[in-house]
Design an enzyme around this catalytic site. Structure first.
Site, PDB file in Angstrom:
ATOM      1  N   SER A  88       0.729  -1.301  -0.090  1.00 51.76           N
ATOM      2  CA  SER A  88      -0.031   0.051  -0.254  1.00 51.76           C
ATOM      3  C   SER A  88       0.910   1.187   0.068  1.00 51.76           C
ATOM      4  O   SER A  88       1.856   1.526  -0.920  1.00 51.76           O
ATOM      5  CB  SER A  88      -1.047   0.104   1.276  1.00 51.76           C
TER       6      SER A  88
ATOM      7  N   ASP B 122      -9.496  -3.654  -6.066  1.00 48.83           N
ATOM      8  CA  ASP B 122      -8.827  -2.981  -5.105  1.00 48.83           C
ATOM      9  C   ASP B 122      -9.515  -1.482  -4.950  1.00 48.83           C
ATOM     10  O   ASP B 122      -9.343  -0.779  -5.943  1.00 48.83           O
ATOM     11  CB  ASP B 122      -7.385  -3.201  -5.187  1.00 48.83           C
TER      12      ASP B 122
ATOM     13  N   HIS C 223      -7.113  -5.973  -0.679  1.00 45.80           N
ATOM     14  CA  HIS C 223      -5.792  -4.948  -0.488  1.00 45.80           C
ATOM     15  C   HIS C 223      -5.308  -5.402   1.062  1.00 45.80           C
ATOM     16  O   HIS C 223      -4.053  -5.312   0.826  1.00 45.80           O
ATOM     17  CB  HIS C 223      -6.664  -3.614  -0.591  1.00 45.80           C
TER      18      HIS C 223
END
Length: 276
Positions: free
Chosen positions: A87, A221, A250
Site C-alpha cells: 500500500s 482494489d 488489499h
C-alpha cells in the site's frame, strides 16, 4: 529483515530512530548487523515497509526519512537490499530510491501499490473528507472505547471482521492498537497527508529502476482500481506488473498472508538466484 545466508533466528528489539520508538524484527545472525564483518560474505537485507520532516516523524515525509535514517545508521553500505512494500509502503520505497540512489537495491516488490491518485480512488473519495476535515471528531468515541476491557475490544474486532472466511488471530491483536487515541490519531493524520500528497505517479523514478521493480495489483482494489493497473501496463509494457487473479483483498494480512508469502518467495527466489 532477513540475512539470507544465515540461520533464521527471530529477535525483537526497539530502537529510537528520528526520535520515534521503532520496533525492529530481525531474522538471521546478528552478524548481519555488524559493520566490521568479513567482506568475503554476501549479505542481503530484506526491509519490509507496511501500510503506516524529521520533526514530523508520523507524517508521510517523516516516515520516508525515518526508513532512510534507519538504513544510514544501522545497515552497512555494502549490504544489498530487497525492499517489500504494501500500500503506502510502495510509495515510500519509490521515494527512498529517488532520494538515495546509492542504495544497493536488488529488487523492490510493490504489493497493492498506492502510488498515485489516492484521493480519486473509490476508497479515497469516501475517506478523504473524514481524514482531512472530520478526523478530530473521531477521537472522542475512540477515547471512550479505549476504557473497555481487552476481551471486549477483541470481540468488537472479531465482530467487525466476521465476514472473513479465515481470520488470522494475529490481526485481532494488532487491531487493538486502533483503540488507542494516539495510535488512531497518528494513523488518521498520516492518512490525511496521503490523500493530499500521493497524486501523480512518479514515472521518472519507475522508469529509472523498472528492471528492479515487481508490481502486484488487486483485481477489485478500492484503493488502486484496475484502471490504475491498466494505465501502468500501457506506460510500462516491459515491466513486471501482475494483476491478482486469486481474489486477494488489499488488506491481505487479514486472511491471505501465507498465500502472499508463498508468491513472494517464488518471485524472489527466481530473481535473486540470477542476481546473486
Amino acid at each position: 529483515m532477513l540475512c539470507m545466508d544465515e540461520e533464521a533466528l527471530g529477535q525483537e528489539e526497539f530502537l529510537y530512530c528520528c526520535g520515534a520508538a521503532t520496533q525492529l524484527l530481525k531474522f538471521g545472525s546478528v552478524n548481519c548487523w555488524l559493520k566490521s564483518r568479513s567482506s568475503s560474505s554476501s549479505k542481503v537485507l530484506f526491509l519490509i515497509i507496511p501500510d503506516v520532516e524529521l520533526e514530523d516523524v508520523f507524517g508521510l515525509n517523516g516516515q520516508i526519512e525515518h526508513k532512510l535514517s534507519f538504513l544510514r545508521r544501522n545497515v552497512p553500505k555494502d549490504v544489498k537490499l530487497v525492499l517489500i512494500g504494501h500500500s503506502i509502503g510502495c510509495y515510500m520505497i519509490l521515494e527512498m530510491m529517488k532520494r538515495e540512489p546509492k542504495l544497493q537495491v536488488l529488487k523492490a516488490v510493490f504489493l497493492f501499490p498506492t502510488i498515485e491518485r489516492m484521493a480519486e480512488s473509490p476508497q479515497g473519495k469516501l475517506l478523504t473528507p473524514i481524514l482531512c476535515k472530520l478526523r478530530f471528531l473521531m477521537y472522542v468515541p475512540i477515547y471512550f472505547l479505549s476504557f473497555l476491557p481487552e476481551s471486549v475490544k477483541a470481540s468488537l474486532v472479531r465482530w467487525a471482521l466476521q465476514g472473513l472466511q479465515s481470520l488470522d488471530e494475529t490481526s485481532v491483536s494488532a487491531s487493538l492498537n486502533l483503540f488507542n487515541v494516539d495510535c488512531a490519531a497518528n494513523a488518521m493524520y498520516m492518512g490525511s497527508q496521503e490523500m493530499m500528497q500521493v497524486v501523480q505517479r512518479d514515472d521518472l523514478t519507475i522508469r529509472r529502476y523498472l528492471d528492479k521493480l515487481i508490481f502486484y495489483y488487486g483485481y477489485n482494489d478500492h484503493w488502486c482500481p484496475i484502471t490504475y493497473y491498466e494505465d501502468m501496463k500501457k506506460s510500462f509494457p516491459e515491466g513486471t506488473i501482475h494483476l491478482c487473479q486469486k481474489g486477494i483483498r488489499h488488506a491481505f494480512v487479514l486472511d491471505a498472508n501465507l498465500e502472499m508469502a508463498e508468491m513472494l518467495t517464488d518471485w524472489l527466489c527466481l530473481d535473486l538466484a540470477k542476481l546473486l
